[in-house]
Motif scaffolding. Structure first.
Motif, short mmCIF file in Angstrom:
data_model
loop_
_atom_site.label_atom_id
_atom_site.label_comp_id
_atom_site.label_asym_id
_atom_site.label_seq_id
_atom_site.Cartn_x
_atom_site.Cartn_y
_atom_site.Cartn_z
N THR A 1 0.86 2.58 13.52
CA THR A 1 1.37 2.34 12.22
C THR A 1 2.73 2.41 12.09
O THR A 1 3.46 3.01 12.91
CB THR A 1 0.38 3.59 11.36
OG1 THR A 1 1.21 4.84 11.89
CG2 THR A 1 -0.99 3.67 11.66
N VAL A 2 3.01 2.13 10.89
CA VAL A 2 4.59 2.14 10.63
C VAL A 2 4.86 3.28 10.18
O VAL A 2 6.14 3.62 11.01
CB VAL A 2 4.94 1.20 9.08
CG1 VAL A 2 6.13 1.54 8.48
CG2 VAL A 2 4.59 -0.29 9.59
N GLU A 3 4.00 4.23 9.77
CA GLU A 3 4.48 5.60 9.65
C GLU A 3 5.01 6.49 10.96
O GLU A 3 5.70 7.32 11.25
CB GLU A 3 3.60 6.40 8.77
CG GLU A 3 4.09 7.82 8.49
CD GLU A 3 3.20 8.48 7.29
OE1 GLU A 3 3.00 9.67 7.64
OE2 GLU A 3 2.60 7.68 6.48
N SER B 1 -3.33 -2.64 7.66
CA SER B 1 -2.97 -1.95 6.37
C SER B 1 -1.62 -1.91 6.03
O SER B 1 -1.15 -1.88 4.93
CB SER B 1 -3.68 -0.68 6.60
OG SER B 1 -3.06 0.09 7.36
N ASP B 2 -0.41 -1.80 7.00
CA ASP B 2 0.76 -1.65 6.74
C ASP B 2 1.61 -3.05 6.62
O ASP B 2 1.37 -3.89 7.44
CB ASP B 2 1.49 -0.97 8.08
CG ASP B 2 0.83 0.50 7.96
OD1 ASP B 2 0.26 0.87 7.02
OD2 ASP B 2 1.16 1.38 9.04
N HIS C 1 -0.79 -6.79 10.38
CA HIS C 1 -1.32 -5.39 10.62
C HIS C 1 -2.42 -5.37 9.66
O HIS C 1 -2.43 -5.64 8.46
CB HIS C 1 -0.31 -4.18 10.35
CG HIS C 1 -0.58 -2.92 10.57
ND1 HIS C 1 -1.53 -2.10 9.90
CD2 HIS C 1 -0.19 -2.21 12.04
CE1 HIS C 1 -1.51 -0.76 10.48
NE2 HIS C 1 -0.76 -0.78 11.53
N LEU D 1 6.65 -0.24 0.08
CA LEU D 1 6.19 0.58 1.34
C LEU D 1 5.88 2.06 0.48
O LEU D 1 6.39 2.30 -0.70
CB LEU D 1 7.41 0.76 1.85
CG LEU D 1 8.00 -0.48 2.84
CD1 LEU D 1 9.09 -0.20 3.54
CD2 LEU D 1 6.63 -0.72 4.04
N SER D 2 4.85 2.77 1.16
CA SER D 2 4.92 4.08 0.55
C SER D 2 6.11 4.77 0.52
O SER D 2 6.96 4.50 1.11
CB SER D 2 3.81 4.67 1.49
OG SER D 2 4.48 5.25 2.70
N VAL E 1 6.96 6.38 3.80
CA VAL E 1 7.61 5.62 4.75
C VAL E 1 8.96 5.46 4.30
O VAL E 1 10.11 5.40 5.05
CB VAL E 1 6.90 4.01 4.58
CG1 VAL E 1 7.86 2.94 5.27
CG2 VAL E 1 5.52 4.32 5.49
#
Length: 307
Positions: free
Chosen positions: A177-179, A201-202, A199, A288-289, A292
């Motif tokens: 994942t990106v995180e 979800s990301d 990806h 982005l969240s 992140v």
């Protein structure tokens, strides 16, 4: 030749485009314009050329091929590609072979074009001012750790391929994942991030764009079965992606990309002034969240402290 102005070389097979660009730029630059690629190479061999703006589609040579030759003759010259379409093969070659600074699109936005050329000219002026041959990068010493590689991919076969291609002493770390990837980059420096653009979800693409601003010394190798020239142009302009590899990955191309990225990272560690060549445009349409974004902020703050 005007020594008081940066030199900008324009090449296009259409005279009207050369006239328009020359008119736009000549008040600030020493502009040389031609339809002849040989003339361009003669110029870069014989005088400082700070910026080259080349059309891609020309009858005798592609713009990427010409910019590759210019890089060999005058590596300090900043290279920009002017194109009226997102030709995927040309875009991939521009990343992997030409290492261009920006794509400029036809019809161009005059303000954006002038800002891009001004940025490129400032970087080149600084590099030409240090024209004395750079001291050779010292060989690695035993206490210098091997460059670490981060693999952001949901497919475990990608990290396996990277581990098989690198020496056993190399640190190769997976993230799905990106995180998770950014948490690892916050914890330690990575020379290379190999990232699958697709990806489940990301927003990997958005993360790569902002990562280059936060950690400019980390070289990004993007890989994907997704073949989108427009997307890749944005990754060059807004993320300075170092290489692009289509999937399924070809082992030899992956090996070369990893080797080139680790060598460039080492050069940037020893010559940090070269980081200016990795300046990026402000990214657009990145979602982005907050978690992140917090990671990216902390990575950026760490980079400033260590600068």
């Amino acid at each position: 030749m005007n020594a008081d102005k940066p030199c900008v070389v324009l090449i296009d097979d259409e005279e009207r485009i050369l006239r328009s660009l020359s008119l736009l730029l000549r008040s600030r630059y020493d502009v040389l314009a031609t339809t002849d690629p040989v003339q361009v190479l003669n110029w870069v061999r014989s005088r400082p050329v700070h910026v080259v703006v080349s059309d891609q589609r020309m009858p005798t040579i592609g713009g990427v091929d010409l910019l590759r030759q210019i890089r060999d003759h005058s590596p300090r010259s900043m290279r920009l590609l002017l194109t009226g379409y997102a030709d995927l093969a040309a875009v991939e070659a521009a990343v992997n072979d030409g290492e261009i600074f920006r794509f400029l699109e036809k019809p161009w936005d005059a303000v954006r074009l002038q800002e891009t050329i001004a940025t490129a000219a400032r970087i080149a002026l600084d590099e030409f001012a240090r024209l004395a041959p750079a001291a050779p990068v010292p060989p690695p010493v035993s206490r210098e750790p091997a460059p670490a590689v981060l693999v952001l991919d949901e497919d475990p076969l990608t990290v396996t391929a990277v581990r098989e291609l690198l020496p056993p002493s190399s640190l190769v770390v997976p993230a799905t994942t990106v995180e998770a990837a950014l948490a690892r980059i916050e914890a330690q420096e990575y020379a290379v991030i190999l990232a699958e653009l697709r990806h489940s979800s990301d927003d990997v693409i958005g993360a790569l764009k902002l990562l280059k601003q936060a950690s400019p010394r980390t070289l990004a190798i993007a890989c994907s079965s997704l073949r989108d020239g427009r997307l890749l142009i944005d990754l060059i302009n807004q993320g300075q992606v170092f290489r692009f590899l289509p999937k399924p990955l070809v082992r030899e191309l992956l090996r070369r990309a990893l080797q080139a990225a680790m060598e460039r990272h080492r050069e940037l560690r020893h010559e940090p002034q070269r980081l200016r060549r990795h300046a990026v445009e402000a990214p657009r349409e990145v979602s982005l969240s907050s978690r992140v974004l917090d990671y990216l902020r902390r990575i950026r703050d760490q980079a400033r402290i260590g600068a």
